[in-house]
Enzyme design. Structure first.
Site, PDB file in Angstrom:
ATOM      1  N   ASN A   1       0.861  -1.188   0.000  1.00 10.48           N
ATOM      2  CA  ASN A   1       0.000   0.000   0.000  1.00 10.48           C
ATOM      3  C   ASN A   1       0.892   1.231   0.000  1.00 10.48           C
ATOM      4  OD1 ASN A   1      -1.796   2.050   0.544  1.00 10.48           O
ATOM      5  ND2 ASN A   1      -2.305   1.359   2.618  1.00 10.48           N
ATOM      6  N   TRP A   2       1.006   1.844  -1.156  1.00 16.51           N
ATOM      7  CA  TRP A   2       1.904   3.010  -1.272  1.00 16.51           C
ATOM      8  C   TRP A   2       1.335   4.260  -0.609  1.00 16.51           C
ATOM      9  CZ3 TRP A   2       4.487   3.319  -6.836  1.00 16.51           C
ATOM     10  CH2 TRP A   2       5.320   2.205  -7.000  1.00 16.51           C
ATOM     11  N   LYS A   3       0.057   4.250  -0.274  1.00 13.61           N
ATOM     12  CA  LYS A   3      -0.604   5.442   0.273  1.00 13.61           C
ATOM     13  C   LYS A   3      -0.359   6.639  -0.666  1.00 13.61           C
ATOM     14  CE  LYS A   3      -0.248   3.343   4.776  1.00 13.61           C
ATOM     15  NZ  LYS A   3      -0.191   3.499   6.226  1.00 13.61           N
TER      16      LYS A   3
ATOM     17  N   HIS B   1      -9.647   1.546   4.807  1.00 15.00           N
ATOM     18  CA  HIS B   1      -8.388   1.741   5.545  1.00 15.00           C
ATOM     19  C   HIS B   1      -8.630   2.745   6.665  1.00 15.00           C
ATOM     20  CE1 HIS B   1      -4.291   2.834   6.544  1.00 15.00           C
ATOM     21  NE2 HIS B   1      -3.904   1.725   5.935  1.00 15.00           N
TER      22      HIS B   1
ATOM     23  N   GLU C   1      -6.970   5.139   7.722  1.00 13.20           N
ATOM     24  CA  GLU C   1      -6.683   6.539   7.372  1.00 13.20           C
ATOM     25  C   GLU C   1      -7.874   7.166   6.651  1.00 13.20           C
ATOM     26  OE1 GLU C   1      -2.917   5.724   5.503  1.00 13.20           O
ATOM     27  OE2 GLU C   1      -2.070   5.298   7.473  1.00 13.20           O
TER      28      GLU C   1
ATOM     29  N   GLU D   1      -5.474  -4.621  10.746  1.00 12.97           N
ATOM     30  CA  GLU D   1      -4.398  -3.657  10.987  1.00 12.97           C
ATOM     31  C   GLU D   1      -4.679  -2.909  12.289  1.00 12.97           C
ATOM     32  OE1 GLU D   1      -2.317  -2.349   7.101  1.00 12.97           O
ATOM     33  OE2 GLU D   1      -4.140  -1.184   7.286  1.00 12.97           O
TER      34      GLU D   1
ATOM     35  N   GLY E   1       2.598   2.271  10.961  1.00 11.93           N
ATOM     36  CA  GLY E   1       3.656   3.274  10.862  1.00 11.93           C
ATOM     37  C   GLY E   1       4.378   3.569  12.162  1.00 11.93           C
TER      38      GLY E   1
ATOM     39  N   SER F   1       3.314  -2.028  10.454  1.00 11.38           N
ATOM     40  CA  SER F   1       4.751  -2.116  10.756  1.00 11.38           C
ATOM     41  C   SER F   1       5.397  -3.427  10.300  1.00 11.38           C
ATOM     42  CB  SER F   1       5.008  -1.872  12.242  1.00 11.38           C
ATOM     43  OG  SER F   1       4.698  -0.534  12.571  1.00 11.38           O
TER      44      SER F   1
ATOM     45  N   GLY G   1       2.751  -1.170   4.310  1.00  8.52           N
ATOM     46  CA  GLY G   1       2.746   0.244   3.945  1.00  8.52           C
ATOM     47  C   GLY G   1       4.149   0.724   3.597  1.00  8.52           C
ATOM     48  N   GLY G   2       4.788   1.406   4.539  1.00  3.32           N
ATOM     49  CA  GLY G   2       6.085   2.051   4.324  1.00  3.32           C
ATOM     50  C   GLY G   2       7.119   1.190   3.614  1.00  3.32           C
TER      51      GLY G   2
END
Ligand code: PGA
Length: 236
Positions: free
Chosen positions: A8-10, A90, A92, A164, A170, A200, A221-222
């Site tokens: 997930n590049w966001k 998600h 966010e 999640e 993150g 994470s 994610g990251g």
């Protein structure tokens, strides 16, 4: 069956990152089902640049099929651009866009109607985790789209749920392996699907999580923006 790893590049990445991945993917031999979800503008570009064994996903879609809805993107447009999956609900988006369970359910319905595979995110706050209410909270979240999940299962359509914990996204803090397995096993018992785990996940910690019996895959994610690391995660 191979487990699935979703990146997930966001709101990150660029055309240059798509090309960087293309280079790295050329030499890779993937051992997991690989899905990468960049921002809307990169989907069609990535579909051209990446090998077909890497599937593309979006990070949201409109619940509506088309029309006068400035700024929205329909499930059909995502299919047309080359996406096969869509992340929905998600945390966010639930927080920053006030997405309600009803809205998320209508997006899931739109995705399924168009042939996109939904990856629906659920997760508890730190307060709920501390109060040991995680499983009942997650079951409640699932209840808001349970009819759609049951319908997809009856039609043998793929459907993913990603667990999640909000406090793990993150932050570098994760539940223990025992906790992840326990929560996933409880959800599996309820819905008959092994959820993905997200929050994470890194190259350094992903293997034991992915091996857990009731973990069906990972949502990353990251770390999915780090070309070499993510490609090596997909190849192990
Ligand atoms: P993270 O994000 O891997 O950077 O913690 C996961 C996610 O929000 O999907």
């Amino acid at each position: 069956m191979s487990k699935i790893i979703v990146g997930n590049w966001k709101m990150n990445g660029s055309k240059a990152l798509v090309q960087d991945f293309a280079q790295n993917l050329k030499e890779a031999s993937l051992s997991s089902v690989a899905v990468i979800c960049p921002s809307f503008p990169m989907i069609a570009i990535a579909r051209e640049a990446w090998p077909s064994e890497v599937a593309l996903g979006a990070q949201d879609c409109s619940p509506l099929p088309q029309g006068a809805h400035t700024g929205d993107v329909s499930a059909l447009q995502l299919r047309d651009a080359g996406a096969a999956y869509v992340i929905l609900g998600h945390s966010e988006r639930r927080q920053e866009h006030n997405e309600t369970p009803e809205l998320i359910a209508s997006k899931i319905e739109a995705a399924l109607a168009t042939g996109l595979t939904p990856i629906v995110c659920i997760g508890e706050s730190e307060a709920i985790y501390e109060a040991h209410q995680t499983v009942s909270f997650l079951k409640d979240q699932i209840r808001s789209f349970a009819t759609l999940l049951e319908r997809a299962k009856a039609e043998a359509r793929p459907f993913y749920i990603a667990y999640e914990p909000l406090w793990a996204i993150g932050t570098g803090r994760l539940p223990s392996l025992e906790e992840i397995e326990q929560i996933h096993a409880a959800l599996f018992e309820e819905i008959g699907l092994a959820p993905l785990y997200g929050g994470s996940v890194k190259l350094e910690n992903f293997e034991p999580i992915l091996k857990l019996e009731h973990v069906g895959g990972l949502l990353v994610g990251g770390e999915s923006l780090k070309t070499e690391k993510f490609v090596s995660m997909l190849s192990r």
